[in-house]
Design a protein around this motif. Sequence first.
Motif, short mmCIF file in Angstrom:
data_model
loop_
_atom_site.label_atom_id
_atom_site.label_comp_id
_atom_site.label_asym_id
_atom_site.label_seq_id
_atom_site.Cartn_x
_atom_site.Cartn_y
_atom_site.Cartn_z
N SER A 24 5.48 60.97 -112.18
CA SER A 24 4.29 60.86 -111.34
C SER A 24 3.22 60.03 -112.06
N TRP A 25 3.17 60.13 -113.38
CA TRP A 25 2.24 59.32 -114.18
C TRP A 25 2.61 57.84 -114.05
N LEU A 26 3.89 57.57 -114.12
CA LEU A 26 4.35 56.18 -113.97
C LEU A 26 4.06 55.67 -112.56
N LEU A 27 4.36 56.50 -111.57
CA LEU A 27 4.16 56.07 -110.19
C LEU A 27 2.68 55.79 -109.91
N SER A 28 1.79 56.52 -110.59
CA SER A 28 0.36 56.27 -110.37
C SER A 28 -0.01 54.87 -110.88
N GLY A 29 0.73 54.36 -111.86
CA GLY A 29 0.52 52.98 -112.32
C GLY A 29 0.92 52.00 -111.22
N ILE A 30 2.01 52.32 -110.55
CA ILE A 30 2.48 51.43 -109.47
C ILE A 30 1.52 51.47 -108.29
N THR A 31 1.08 52.68 -107.92
CA THR A 31 0.21 52.76 -106.74
C THR A 31 -1.13 52.05 -107.03
N LEU A 32 -1.62 52.19 -108.25
CA LEU A 32 -2.87 51.51 -108.60
C LEU A 32 -2.70 49.99 -108.49
N ALA A 33 -1.62 49.48 -109.07
CA ALA A 33 -1.38 48.03 -109.03
C ALA A 33 -1.24 47.55 -107.58
N THR A 34 -0.52 48.32 -106.75
CA THR A 34 -0.32 47.85 -105.37
C THR A 34 -1.63 47.90 -104.58
N LYS A 35 -2.53 48.82 -104.94
CA LYS A 35 -3.84 48.82 -104.27
C LYS A 35 -4.65 47.60 -104.69
N MET A 36 -4.51 47.20 -105.96
CA MET A 36 -5.20 45.98 -106.40
C MET A 36 -4.63 44.77 -105.66
N ILE A 37 -3.30 44.74 -105.52
CA ILE A 37 -2.64 43.61 -104.84
C ILE A 37 -3.06 43.58 -103.37
N GLU A 38 -3.04 44.77 -102.73
CA GLU A 38 -3.36 44.81 -101.30
C GLU A 38 -4.80 44.37 -101.05
N SER A 39 -5.71 44.71 -101.97
CA SER A 39 -7.10 44.32 -101.72
C SER A 39 -7.27 42.81 -101.85
N LYS A 40 -6.50 42.19 -102.73
CA LYS A 40 -6.53 40.71 -102.81
C LYS A 40 -5.92 40.10 -101.55
N ILE A 41 -4.78 40.65 -101.12
CA ILE A 41 -4.11 40.09 -99.95
C ILE A 41 -5.00 40.21 -98.71
N ARG A 42 -5.62 41.37 -98.58
CA ARG A 42 -6.48 41.65 -97.44
C ARG A 42 -7.57 40.59 -97.30
N ARG A 43 -8.07 40.08 -98.45
CA ARG A 43 -9.18 39.13 -98.43
C ARG A 43 -8.71 37.71 -98.80
N ALA A 44 -7.39 37.50 -98.69
CA ALA A 44 -6.81 36.26 -99.24
C ALA A 44 -7.49 34.99 -98.74
N GLY A 45 -7.77 34.93 -97.43
CA GLY A 45 -8.37 33.71 -96.88
C GLY A 45 -9.80 33.49 -97.36
N LEU A 46 -10.42 34.54 -97.90
CA LEU A 46 -11.83 34.45 -98.31
C LEU A 46 -11.97 34.15 -99.79
N LEU A 47 -10.89 34.39 -100.53
CA LEU A 47 -10.92 34.16 -101.98
C LEU A 47 -10.09 32.93 -102.28
N ASP A 48 -10.21 32.41 -103.46
CA ASP A 48 -9.39 31.25 -103.81
C ASP A 48 -8.05 31.74 -104.36
N VAL A 49 -7.28 32.42 -103.53
CA VAL A 49 -6.01 32.96 -104.03
C VAL A 49 -4.80 32.45 -103.26
N LEU A 50 -5.04 31.65 -102.21
CA LEU A 50 -3.88 31.15 -101.46
C LEU A 50 -3.34 29.90 -102.14
N GLY A 51 -2.08 29.60 -101.86
CA GLY A 51 -1.49 28.35 -102.36
C GLY A 51 -0.74 28.54 -103.65
N ALA A 52 -0.22 27.41 -104.14
CA ALA A 52 0.66 27.44 -105.31
C ALA A 52 -0.15 27.50 -106.60
#
Length: 327
Positions: A24-52
Amino acid sequence: MIVTVQQHILQQQKKYPGARGNLSWLLSGITLATKMIESKIRRAGLLDVLGAAGETNVQGEAQQKLDVYANQALLHCLGMRDNVAMMVSEENEEPITLDRADGDGEYAIVFDPLDGSSNIDVNVNVGTIFSIFRRDPGQFKMDPNAHVLQPGLKQVAAGYVVYGPSTVLVYTTGNGAFGFTLDPAIGAYVLSHDNLKMPDYGTYYSANESRFDSFPANYREYIADLREGFEGREYSSRYIGSLVADFHRTILKGGVFLYPPTPSHPGGKLRLLYEANPLAYIAEQAGGMAIDGKNRILEIQPTDIHQRTPLVLGSKAEVTAFQAWKA
Ligand code: AHM
Ligand code: MG
C-alpha cells in the motif's frame, strides 16, 4: 461511505497473514505520480507541455514532453519509497536500481508512464500501466534484470490509469480486479467498479485495420468472420490507438483487442513487461483471457526487459474462438 484505493489495498492485504502494508505504501507512490500526471494532462493545452521533447526513446519512438514528465513523476514518487529497489520504464533503456538497506527494497516495478502518447496532442485518452514483482533480497547482487524477467504469473500486483473524461485506476493483487475514479473534489481515487467482470462475450473487435492486408492469415480470417457476424452476434469495430483506453472498453463491454505481428513489427508491437503482462493479469482476474496468438501471455518467460509480443486479449468467447482458429 466511500472506499479509497489506499483503504481498499490495506483491506486486501489483511487477507494475507504477515503482510506489512508495504504494497500500500508503494501504491501510494503510484497514485501520487498519476495525480501529478493527470493534472498536467488536464491542463495540457494551457501549459507548454504538448508536442515532442526532441528525443527518441529506447523503442526509437519520438518522446513527447508529457512522456518525459510522466516518467520523471513516477521515477521520483517511487524512488522515495524505500521498499522499491528497481524500476524499469518504457522510457529508459536500462533498469534503474536503487541502493537499499538490508530488508528494504522488496519490490521491483515496471511501467509505461504514458501509454498512447501520440494521442495526447489531439485530446484523446492516454494511460499509465504498471506491474509489480517481488524482488528476492537474498539475490541482491544478481543480474538486476532477473528480478523482472519473470513470467507474468509472478506479478504481485498490476494496474493502469486511464486519463479520460474521468481518471480511472484499475488494479489487481490477484484477488479480483477493482476500479477507482479520481474524485477531483477530494483528490482521492474512490471505489467505483467493485470486482470488475469482463462480459463473457462482446460485440466489439479492436485492431488497427489499416494493416489488415499484412496480418497473418489466421488473424485476417478471424476478423473477416467477426465482420460477417459470429455466433449470432453482429460486431462493430472500435480502435483508439491507446492500449489502455482500448483495454478499458474491452474490460467493461467485452469483445476482443488484437495487435498481430506485422511486417514492421514481426514480433508484435506491444511490450510484454509493461503493456501485455499487467493487462493480461487484470483481464484474467476479471474473467477474460490474453494470449500471444497461441499461448497464455502470463506464462511467457521474458528474456529482455523491452521485448514485444503479439497480443489477443478480451472476452472468453472471442479469445477462445481465436485460439481454436484454423491456424
Ligand atoms: P506507446 O507506448 O509508444 O504509446 O505505443 C503503444 C501504443 C498502444 O497504446 C497502442 O495500442 C498502439 O501503440 C497503437 O499502435 P498503432 O498506431 O500501430 O496501431
Ligand atoms: Mg505504451
